[in-house]
Scaffold this motif. Sequence first.
Motif, mmCIF file in Angstrom:
data_model
loop_
_atom_site.group_PDB
_atom_site.id
_atom_site.type_symbol
_atom_site.label_atom_id
_atom_site.label_comp_id
_atom_site.label_asym_id
_atom_site.label_seq_id
_atom_site.Cartn_x
_atom_site.Cartn_y
_atom_site.Cartn_z
ATOM 1 N N GLN A 110 -2.739 13.230 58.244
ATOM 2 C CA GLN A 110 -2.248 11.494 58.028
ATOM 3 C C GLN A 110 -1.221 10.662 57.916
ATOM 4 O OE1 GLN A 110 -5.165 10.248 59.446
ATOM 5 N NE2 GLN A 110 -3.689 9.268 60.162
ATOM 6 N N GLU A 111 -1.384 11.025 56.301
ATOM 7 C CA GLU A 111 0.289 10.925 55.219
ATOM 8 C C GLU A 111 0.857 11.406 55.808
ATOM 9 O OE1 GLU A 111 -0.929 11.078 51.071
ATOM 10 O OE2 GLU A 111 -1.504 13.168 52.101
ATOM 11 N N ILE A 112 1.586 12.180 56.624
ATOM 12 C CA ILE A 112 3.218 12.951 57.368
ATOM 13 C C ILE A 112 2.951 11.375 58.328
ATOM 14 C CG2 ILE A 112 4.185 14.262 58.407
ATOM 15 C CD1 ILE A 112 2.547 16.732 56.440
ATOM 16 N N ALA A 113 2.054 11.577 59.152
ATOM 17 C CA ALA A 113 1.921 10.599 60.371
ATOM 18 C C ALA A 113 2.071 9.313 60.353
ATOM 19 C CB ALA A 113 0.867 10.974 61.703
ATOM 20 N N ASP A 114 1.503 8.863 58.877
ATOM 21 C CA ASP A 114 1.521 7.049 58.366
ATOM 22 C C ASP A 114 3.278 6.961 58.091
ATOM 23 O OD1 ASP A 114 -0.564 6.879 59.444
ATOM 24 O OD2 ASP A 114 -1.304 6.884 57.388
ATOM 25 N N LYS A 115 3.967 8.159 57.838
ATOM 26 C CA LYS A 115 5.412 8.020 56.709
ATOM 27 C C LYS A 115 6.222 8.198 57.661
ATOM 28 C CE LYS A 115 7.861 10.046 53.190
ATOM 29 N NZ LYS A 115 8.124 10.632 52.079
ATOM 30 N N TYR A 116 6.238 8.878 58.758
ATOM 31 C CA TYR A 116 7.281 9.382 59.827
ATOM 32 C C TYR A 116 7.297 8.837 61.000
ATOM 33 C CZ TYR A 116 8.880 12.442 56.086
ATOM 34 O OH TYR A 116 9.208 12.755 54.593
ATOM 35 N N THR A 117 8.248 8.428 62.056
ATOM 36 C CA THR A 117 7.648 7.833 63.464
ATOM 37 C C THR A 117 8.480 9.462 64.206
ATOM 38 O OG1 THR A 117 9.756 7.289 64.214
ATOM 39 C CG2 THR A 117 8.443 5.800 62.555
ATOM 40 N N GLU A 118 8.296 9.408 65.229
ATOM 41 C CA GLU A 118 9.117 10.166 66.409
ATOM 42 C C GLU A 118 10.818 10.322 66.088
ATOM 43 O OE1 GLU A 118 7.905 9.633 70.832
ATOM 44 O OE2 GLU A 118 6.049 9.259 70.316
ATOM 45 N N ALA A 119 10.732 9.593 65.418
ATOM 46 C CA ALA A 119 12.175 10.035 65.318
ATOM 47 C C ALA A 119 12.733 10.770 64.356
ATOM 48 C CB ALA A 119 13.817 7.648 65.006
ATOM 49 N N ASP A 120 12.262 11.276 63.787
ATOM 50 C CA ASP A 120 12.286 12.020 62.406
ATOM 51 C C ASP A 120 12.090 13.625 63.555
ATOM 52 O OD1 ASP A 120 12.613 10.135 60.388
ATOM 53 O OD2 ASP A 120 10.279 9.473 60.630
ATOM 54 N N MET A 121 11.601 13.244 64.702
ATOM 55 C CA MET A 121 10.591 14.540 64.786
ATOM 56 C C MET A 121 11.715 15.503 64.296
ATOM 57 S SD MET A 121 9.104 15.653 68.376
ATOM 58 C CE MET A 121 7.785 14.521 68.052
ATOM 59 N N ASP A 122 12.638 15.810 64.941
ATOM 60 C CA ASP A 122 13.785 16.852 65.417
ATOM 61 C C ASP A 122 13.963 17.155 62.920
ATOM 62 O OD1 ASP A 122 14.548 17.824 67.246
ATOM 63 O OD2 ASP A 122 16.518 15.855 67.453
ATOM 64 N N MET A 123 13.730 16.616 62.602
ATOM 65 C CA MET A 123 13.944 17.060 61.165
ATOM 66 C C MET A 123 12.768 17.427 60.539
ATOM 67 S SD MET A 123 12.389 15.045 57.718
ATOM 68 C CE MET A 123 12.128 13.675 58.650
ATOM 69 N N LEU A 124 11.505 16.547 61.116
ATOM 70 C CA LEU A 124 10.002 17.180 60.877
ATOM 71 C C LEU A 124 10.215 19.136 61.040
ATOM 72 C CD1 LEU A 124 7.604 14.154 60.869
ATOM 73 C CD2 LEU A 124 8.619 15.772 58.728
#
Length: 130
Positions: free
Chosen positions: A76-90
């Motif tokens: 939940q914390e990860i989802a709240d901090k990041y967006t789909e734009a961060d998908m490759d990085m994550l």
Amino acid sequence: MRHIVIVFFAALLITSCSKKETDPNVETNVMMEEPVAQSTEEISTEPGAEGLKMIQGMDCLTCHKVDARLVGPSYQEIADKYTEADMDMLAQKIIDGSVGTWGQIPMTPHAGLSKENAKKMVEYILTLKK
């Protein structure tokens, strides 16, 4: 009741501190096989369902929970901090491991995981955004 609790913790302490016999010829840091879906019938059409199945088949839930911190941040914390734009990085952080973003305890690398499957896992995590 107090005696039962004391006996329980004493037994736990003795068990956890006892020397475990190990075979020196056995590799202890063995990479887990990458999980794959068995058939298309088993995969839900829900967004992120494939990623959830992979998370459940790996060691992720040892350190992460959906809604509470464990060793690492909650999903939940990860989802709240990041967006789909961060998908490759994550996805790359899942593969390479990471340290410093959420504290100093490192996340174990998952080098045998494909970028495509890591992205599916991130896709599931991002569905938890509030």
